[in-house]
Design a protein around this motif. Structure first.
Motif, short mmCIF file in Angstrom:
data_model
loop_
_atom_site.label_atom_id
_atom_site.label_comp_id
_atom_site.label_asym_id
_atom_site.label_seq_id
_atom_site.Cartn_x
_atom_site.Cartn_y
_atom_site.Cartn_z
N ILE A 93 -3.87 10.64 -1.98
CA ILE A 93 -3.45 10.41 -0.59
C ILE A 93 -1.84 10.71 -0.66
O ILE A 93 -1.40 11.33 0.33
N GLN A 94 -1.41 10.61 -1.48
CA GLN A 94 0.05 10.74 -1.59
C GLN A 94 0.33 12.32 -1.43
O GLN A 94 1.55 12.64 -1.17
N THR A 95 -0.61 13.14 -1.72
CA THR A 95 -0.22 14.70 -1.64
C THR A 95 -0.50 15.16 -0.23
O THR A 95 -0.03 16.03 0.10
N LEU A 96 -0.94 14.30 0.69
CA LEU A 96 -1.10 14.49 1.94
C LEU A 96 0.28 14.67 2.81
O LEU A 96 1.12 14.02 2.52
N ARG A 97 0.14 15.20 3.87
CA ARG A 97 1.39 15.05 4.78
C ARG A 97 1.52 13.63 5.24
O ARG A 97 0.62 13.04 5.19
N THR A 98 2.78 13.35 5.42
CA THR A 98 3.18 12.02 5.78
C THR A 98 2.60 11.43 6.90
O THR A 98 2.09 10.12 6.69
N SER A 130 0.82 -1.17 -0.03
CA SER A 130 -0.30 0.11 0.02
C SER A 130 0.97 1.18 0.06
O SER A 130 0.23 2.21 -0.20
N TYR A 131 2.00 1.13 0.41
CA TYR A 131 2.98 2.24 0.36
C TYR A 131 3.88 2.28 -0.93
O TYR A 131 3.83 3.52 -1.67
N PHE A 132 4.11 1.20 -1.49
CA PHE A 132 4.97 1.09 -2.67
C PHE A 132 4.26 0.98 -4.10
O PHE A 132 4.65 1.26 -5.17
N TYR A 133 3.09 0.19 -3.87
CA TYR A 133 2.19 -0.24 -5.20
C TYR A 133 3.08 -1.05 -5.93
O TYR A 133 2.92 -0.96 -7.44
N ASN A 134 4.10 -1.73 -5.65
CA ASN A 134 5.00 -2.52 -6.55
C ASN A 134 5.17 -3.76 -5.60
O ASN A 134 5.75 -3.73 -4.46
N GLU A 135 5.09 -5.05 -6.24
CA GLU A 135 5.46 -6.05 -5.56
C GLU A 135 6.90 -6.54 -5.12
O GLU A 135 7.23 -6.76 -4.04
N ASP A 136 7.78 -6.12 -5.89
CA ASP A 136 9.10 -6.24 -5.61
C ASP A 136 9.75 -5.40 -4.51
O ASP A 136 10.37 -5.82 -3.67
N ASP A 137 9.03 -4.12 -4.62
CA ASP A 137 9.43 -3.17 -3.46
C ASP A 137 8.74 -3.56 -2.13
O ASP A 137 9.28 -3.55 -1.08
N ALA A 138 7.65 -4.11 -2.25
CA ALA A 138 6.94 -4.60 -1.00
C ALA A 138 7.77 -5.80 -0.28
O ALA A 138 7.74 -6.01 0.95
N LEU A 139 8.12 -6.91 -1.37
CA LEU A 139 8.82 -7.92 -0.70
C LEU A 139 10.15 -7.52 -0.22
O LEU A 139 10.53 -8.17 0.66
N GLU A 140 10.88 -6.51 -1.00
CA GLU A 140 12.16 -6.29 -0.18
C GLU A 140 11.91 -5.43 1.16
O GLU A 140 12.56 -5.46 1.72
N ALA A 141 10.82 -4.73 1.40
CA ALA A 141 10.35 -4.03 2.37
C ALA A 141 10.31 -5.12 3.57
O ALA A 141 10.79 -4.94 4.63
N VAL A 142 9.58 -6.12 3.42
CA VAL A 142 9.38 -7.10 4.10
C VAL A 142 10.60 -7.86 4.58
O VAL A 142 10.97 -8.18 5.85
N GLN A 143 11.42 -8.06 3.69
CA GLN A 143 12.93 -8.95 3.76
C GLN A 143 13.71 -7.98 4.93
O GLN A 143 14.24 -8.46 5.89
N GLU A 144 13.67 -6.75 4.52
CA GLU A 144 14.23 -5.46 5.39
C GLU A 144 13.96 -5.59 6.75
O GLU A 144 14.40 -5.26 7.68
N VAL A 145 12.42 -5.73 6.82
CA VAL A 145 11.93 -5.64 8.17
C VAL A 145 12.23 -6.56 8.90
O VAL A 145 12.42 -6.59 10.15
N VAL A 152 7.08 8.43 -6.53
CA VAL A 152 5.74 9.10 -6.42
C VAL A 152 5.07 8.58 -7.56
O VAL A 152 5.50 8.52 -8.67
N LEU A 153 3.89 7.97 -7.19
CA LEU A 153 2.92 7.21 -8.15
C LEU A 153 2.59 8.32 -9.20
O LEU A 153 1.66 9.36 -8.37
N SER A 154 2.68 7.99 -10.25
CA SER A 154 1.83 9.22 -11.24
C SER A 154 1.10 8.69 -12.27
O SER A 154 1.30 7.40 -12.57
N TYR A 155 0.19 9.23 -12.79
CA TYR A 155 -0.58 8.81 -13.83
C TYR A 155 0.15 8.32 -14.94
O TYR A 155 -0.21 7.37 -15.74
N GLU A 156 1.21 8.86 -15.25
CA GLU A 156 1.93 8.64 -16.47
C GLU A 156 2.58 7.33 -16.43
O GLU A 156 2.68 6.47 -17.35
N ALA A 157 2.99 6.95 -15.22
CA ALA A 157 3.46 5.44 -14.86
C ALA A 157 2.40 4.44 -15.45
O ALA A 157 2.98 3.19 -15.78
N PHE A 158 1.22 4.61 -15.37
CA PHE A 158 0.18 3.75 -15.91
C PHE A 158 -0.34 3.96 -17.14
O PHE A 158 -1.26 3.29 -17.58
N GLU A 159 -0.03 5.15 -17.72
CA GLU A 159 -0.71 5.52 -18.93
C GLU A 159 -0.59 4.50 -20.03
O GLU A 159 -1.49 4.56 -20.89
#
Length: 175
Positions: free
Chosen positions: A115-120, A35-50, A89-96
Motif C-alpha cells: 500500500i505504501q508503494t502506491l501514489r499518495t 493506519s498511517y504511522f503503525y506506531n502508537e506514539d506517532d498516532a497519539l501525537e497526530a491526534v493531539q496535533e489535529v 517508510v515501514l520496512s520489513y527490516e524494522a520488524f525483522e
C-alpha cells in the motif's frame, strides 16, 4: 446534544462543547493515524496535533454538519506531511528482529508495504475505504474530490495492488 449543535457552541467559545466533540471523534482519529504511522506514539501525537489545529481553525469550518469529515481531512494532511517530513517508510527490516513473526503478521506487513508503494492519493482512498469503512461519498468529501475521481483512484489502486501481489507472489508469504 447533536454534533452540529456542539460545533455551533464550540465556535461561540464553549470549550466544553469542543472537548465533547473531540472525545466523540478521538477513537476514529487514533485508528486512522495508526493506519498511517503503525506506531502508537506517532498516532497519539497526530491526534493531539489535529486537536490543536481544529481548535485554532474552528471558525474556518463552513458547514458544522461536516465537522468529522473536516477533522479527518486535517488528520490526513498532518499524516501526509509528517510522513514526508520524517521520510518514514515501514520496512520489513524494522520488524525483522521480532522473534515470533507469525505468517499472518507477515502477510499484513507485506500488504502494508505494498500500500505504501502506491501514489499518495491511492493510499488515502485504500486506507479510508478498506481500513476505516468509509463510503465513496464520504471519502470524496474528506479528500475534496469528485466521487468519480475517488472511484477511479480506488479501481487503479486495487489494480496496482493486484499486480504487485501477483508479481511478488514467489517472494511474498503466500503459500
Amino acid at each position: 446534544m447533536n454534533q452540529e449543535h456542539l460545533v455551533i457552541q464550540a465556535r461561540k467559545g464553549d470549550d466544553q462543547a469542543f472537548y465533547d466533540l473531540m472525545i466523540a471523534n478521538k477513537e476514529k482519529l487514533y485508528r486512522m493515524a495508526y493506519s498511517y504511522f503503525y506506531n502508537e506514539d506517532d498516532a497519539l501525537e497526530a491526534v493531539q496535533e489535529v486537536t490543536y489545529r481544529a481548535f485554532k481553525q474552528l471558525k474556518k469550518l463552513k458547514e458544522p454538519a461536516f465537522f468529522s469529515t473536516w477533522l479527518v481531512r486535517i488528520l490526513i494532511n498532518y499524516c501526509h506531511d509528517e510522513i514526508k517530513r520524517k521520510g518514514k517508510v515501514l520496512s520489513y527490516e524494522a520488524f525483522e528482529s521480532k522473534e515470533h513473526l507469525e505468517e499472518d503478521h507477515a502477510e499484513k506487513l507485506d500488504l502494508k508495504n505494498k500500500i505504501q508503494t502506491l501514489r499518495t492519493e491511492y493510499q488515502h482512498v485504500i486506507i479510508l475505504r478498506y481500513f476505516h469503512d468509509l463510503a465513496v461519498p464520504e471519502i470524496a468529501r474528506v479528500l475534496g474530490k469528485p466521487e468519480g475521481t475517488i472511484k477511479t483512484w480506488q479501481h487503479q489502486a486495487l489494480k496496482e495492488l493486484k499486480v504487485s501481489w501477483e508479481d511478488g507472489e514467489d517472494t511474498c508469504y503466500a503459500k
